[in-house]
Design a protein around this motif. Structure first.
Motif, PDB file in Angstrom:
ATOM      1  N   ASP A   1       0.820  -1.217   0.000  1.00 55.65           N
ATOM      2  CA  ASP A   1       0.000   0.000   0.000  1.00 55.65           C
ATOM      3  C   ASP A   1       0.854   1.268   0.000  1.00 55.65           C
ATOM      4  O   ASP A   1       0.381   2.351   0.358  1.00 55.65           O
ATOM      5  N   ASN A   2       2.112   1.113  -0.409  1.00 54.29           N
ATOM      6  CA  ASN A   2       3.042   2.245  -0.548  1.00 54.29           C
ATOM      7  C   ASN A   2       3.258   2.997   0.765  1.00 54.29           C
ATOM      8  O   ASN A   2       3.430   4.224   0.765  1.00 54.29           O
ATOM      9  N   GLY A   3       3.278   2.259   1.888  1.00 53.45           N
ATOM     10  CA  GLY A   3       3.464   2.921   3.173  1.00 53.45           C
ATOM     11  C   GLY A   3       4.668   2.431   3.954  1.00 53.45           C
ATOM     12  O   GLY A   3       4.824   2.779   5.123  1.00 53.45           O
ATOM     13  N   PHE A   4       5.524   1.644   3.318  1.00 53.75           N
ATOM     14  CA  PHE A   4       6.648   1.017   4.024  1.00 53.75           C
ATOM     15  C   PHE A   4       7.703   2.037   4.428  1.00 53.75           C
ATOM     16  O   PHE A   4       8.038   2.942   3.676  1.00 53.75           O
ATOM     17  N   ARG A   5       8.239   1.857   5.672  1.00 50.83           N
ATOM     18  CA  ARG A   5       9.331   2.700   6.170  1.00 50.83           C
ATOM     19  C   ARG A   5      10.374   1.792   6.816  1.00 50.83           C
ATOM     20  O   ARG A   5      10.063   1.017   7.725  1.00 50.83           O
ATOM     21  N   TRP A   6      11.632   1.902   6.360  1.00 46.13           N
ATOM     22  CA  TRP A   6      12.690   1.037   6.867  1.00 46.13           C
ATOM     23  C   TRP A   6      12.898   1.195   8.370  1.00 46.13           C
ATOM     24  O   TRP A   6      13.143   0.228   9.086  1.00 46.13           O
ATOM     25  N   GLU A   7      12.831   2.442   8.861  1.00 44.68           N
ATOM     26  CA  GLU A   7      13.091   2.662  10.282  1.00 44.68           C
ATOM     27  C   GLU A   7      12.013   2.014  11.149  1.00 44.68           C
ATOM     28  O   GLU A   7      12.291   1.543  12.255  1.00 44.68           O
ATOM     29  N   ILE A   8      10.789   1.941  10.635  1.00 46.50           N
ATOM     30  CA  ILE A   8       9.711   1.275  11.366  1.00 46.50           C
ATOM     31  C   ILE A   8       9.964  -0.228  11.406  1.00 46.50           C
ATOM     32  O   ILE A   8       9.822  -0.869  12.462  1.00 46.50           O
ATOM     33  N   LEU A   9      10.357  -0.805  10.285  1.00 45.87           N
ATOM     34  CA  LEU A   9      10.669  -2.235  10.259  1.00 45.87           C
ATOM     35  C   LEU A   9      11.779  -2.560  11.253  1.00 45.87           C
ATOM     36  O   LEU A   9      11.673  -3.521  12.027  1.00 45.87           O
ATOM     37  N   GLY A  10      12.843  -1.773  11.240  1.00 43.18           N
ATOM     38  CA  GLY A  10      13.975  -2.044  12.127  1.00 43.18           C
ATOM     39  C   GLY A  10      13.597  -1.976  13.592  1.00 43.18           C
ATOM     40  O   GLY A  10      13.954  -2.858  14.387  1.00 43.18           O
ATOM     41  N   LEU A  11      12.865  -0.931  13.965  1.00 44.56           N
ATOM     42  CA  LEU A  11      12.484  -0.764  15.367  1.00 44.56           C
ATOM     43  C   LEU A  11      11.419  -1.781  15.791  1.00 44.56           C
ATOM     44  O   LEU A  11      11.434  -2.260  16.931  1.00 44.56           O
ATOM     45  N   CYS A  12      10.507  -2.118  14.880  1.00 52.72           N
ATOM     46  CA  CYS A  12       9.528  -3.170  15.186  1.00 52.72           C
ATOM     47  C   CYS A  12      10.235  -4.498  15.429  1.00 52.72           C
ATOM     48  O   CYS A  12       9.915  -5.225  16.374  1.00 52.72           O
ATOM     49  N   ALA A  13      11.202  -4.814  14.557  1.00 49.76           N
ATOM     50  CA  ALA A  13      11.937  -6.070  14.691  1.00 49.76           C
ATOM     51  C   ALA A  13      12.722  -6.106  16.000  1.00 49.76           C
ATOM     52  O   ALA A  13      12.704  -7.115  16.723  1.00 49.76           O
ATOM     53  N   LEU A  14      13.401  -5.014  16.325  1.00 52.21           N
ATOM     54  CA  LEU A  14      14.188  -4.960  17.559  1.00 52.21           C
ATOM     55  C   LEU A  14      13.291  -5.121  18.783  1.00 52.21           C
ATOM     56  O   LEU A  14      13.603  -5.901  19.701  1.00 52.21           O
ATOM     57  N   THR A  15      12.190  -4.395  18.812  1.00 52.82           N
ATOM     58  CA  THR A  15      11.276  -4.468  19.950  1.00 52.82           C
ATOM     59  C   THR A  15      10.699  -5.867  20.100  1.00 52.82           C
ATOM     60  O   THR A  15      10.610  -6.407  21.206  1.00 52.82           O
ATOM     61  N   THR A  16      10.336  -6.469  18.982  1.00 53.49           N
ATOM     62  CA  THR A  16       9.759  -7.812  19.012  1.00 53.49           C
ATOM     63  C   THR A  16      10.764  -8.844  19.483  1.00 53.49           C
ATOM     64  O   THR A  16      10.429  -9.744  20.268  1.00 53.49           O
ATOM     65  N   ILE A  17      12.001  -8.736  19.025  1.00 49.57           N
ATOM     66  CA  ILE A  17      13.047  -9.666  19.460  1.00 49.57           C
ATOM     67  C   ILE A  17      13.261  -9.560  20.966  1.00 49.57           C
ATOM     68  O   ILE A  17      13.367 -10.567  21.672  1.00 49.57           O
ATOM     69  N   LEU A  18      13.300  -8.328  21.468  1.00 50.25           N
ATOM     70  CA  LEU A  18      13.485  -8.132  22.911  1.00 50.25           C
ATOM     71  C   LEU A  18      12.306  -8.688  23.706  1.00 50.25           C
ATOM     72  O   LEU A  18      12.487  -9.308  24.766  1.00 50.25           O
ATOM     73  N   LEU A  19      11.097  -8.507  23.195  1.00 55.79           N
ATOM     74  CA  LEU A  19       9.916  -9.045  23.868  1.00 55.79           C
ATOM     75  C   LEU A  19       9.934 -10.568  23.859  1.00 55.79           C
ATOM     76  O   LEU A  19       9.562 -11.213  24.855  1.00 55.79           O
ATOM     77  N   GLN A  20      10.358 -11.154  22.748  1.00 58.65           N
ATOM     78  CA  GLN A  20      10.404 -12.611  22.668  1.00 58.65           C
ATOM     79  C   GLN A  20      11.441 -13.184  23.624  1.00 58.65           C
ATOM     80  O   GLN A  20      11.202 -14.192  24.297  1.00 58.65           O
ATOM     81  N   ILE A  21      12.607 -12.542  23.675  1.00 64.40           N
ATOM     82  CA  ILE A  21      13.641 -13.002  24.611  1.00 64.40           C
ATOM     83  C   ILE A  21      13.155 -12.839  26.052  1.00 64.40           C
ATOM     84  O   ILE A  21      13.360 -13.718  26.899  1.00 64.40           O
TER      85      ILE A  21
END
Length: 303
Positions: free
Chosen positions: A34-54
């Protein structure tokens, strides 16, 4: 590498991270379509999710050791850090605190980048983030862990499905689209299937420890049927979504991952009372990642 470092890496349970990232990747692919992708959002979402999973993995190690699920001899899974004496309860609790603080900081940064000035969406997502931290800790830790009441499956569906996919999409696009409940549910059901394998493996030990997981309540045979329902439910949700999109063949690319799901279902059916079922936890997690990646790419290519 020192023994203590190896113990912490083992306690992090890195094999669970692909599953944690599946919803983030799917939500990001849908945002890109939908033409709304942002790299910084992906990176921070991934980091936050990894920390939550750990954090969840450490809390699970801590909580099961306290409540006895890791102590009974019938347990078939890999050795836990606290139960084996490699990490003390005090150190594990400190590790949980550090990981929780890091997840909170990462999440706040994510919300600031996504929303800028304070607004209603910021506070809603902040509450969701706090709920995610609480869910990660109280699954097996605390006075009344909800995992011991058999509520882990619904929690996984909510956070690994609906919140993970739709939340990530919203952070990218600042938009909500109700049709995304379908792929989000598919992702959540597959994540629940991973938990189901874990719980089938641990039926004997969980029963003795008083952990009333879904497989403990259903029994091994019906838990296998439940597993197939999760797999077919996920495929069904994705198929309905692809049809409703009406964008041709590309959104159906996820069907290429179905054989991997069928393989997992057959293995679970055959190994329901065999310790070898543990190997299919990783296979299910990777199959989930493959499924949602092919679904996301297909929707993106369809434009």
């Amino acid at each position: 590498m020192s023994t203590s470092v190896k113990a912490w890496i083992s306690a992090f349970r890195l094999r669970t991270l692909p599953l944690a990232l599946a919803s983030i990747f799917l939500g990001s692919w849908l945002a890109a379509a939908d033409n709304g992708f942002r790299w910084e959002i992906l990176g921070l979402c991934a980091l936050t999710t990894i920390l939550l999973q750990i954090l969840s993995n450490l809390a699970n190690d801590y909580g099961d050791s306290i409540h006895g699920a890791d102590l009974v001899k019938e347990r078939q899974g890999p050795s836990r850090a606290v139960q084996s004496g490699k990490i003390s309860l005090a150190d594990m609790k400190l590790g949980m605190i550090i990981c929780g603080v890091l997840a909170f900081i990462s999440g706040l940064t994510l919300l600031y980048v996504a929303f800028g000035d304070l607004q209603q969406a910021f506070w809603i997502f902040l509450l969701l983030g706090l709920a995610a931290i609480a869910a990660a800790v109280t699954y097996t830790a605390g006075a009344k862990p909800y995992g011991y009441a058999g509520l882990g499956d619904i929690s996984v569906l909510i956070f690994f499905g609906w919140v993970g996919v739709i939340g990530t999409y919203y952070l990218h696009t600042l938009q909500f689209n109700a049709i995304l409940l379908l792929p989000a549910t598919a992702c959540g059901l597959l994540a629940t299937a991973v938990l189901n394998i874990n719980n089938i493996r641990d039926i004997a030990s969980d029963t003795k420890a008083g952990k009333r997981s879904i497989p403990v309540r259903l029994g091994a045979d019906r838990a296998v049927l439940y597993h197939w329902l999760l797999l077919f439910g996920a495929v069904g949700c994705a198929l309905i979504y692809a049809i409703l999109l009406g964008k041709g063949f590309y959104p159906l690319l996820f069907l290429g991952a179905v054989p991997a799901l069928v393989r997992n279902g057959l293995a679970v059916s055959q190994l329901r009372r065999n310790p070898a079922i543990d190997a299919y936890l990783k296979q299910m997690a990777l199959s989930t990642l493959l499924f949602v990646t092919m679904l996301g790419i297909g929707v993106y290519l369809a434009g």
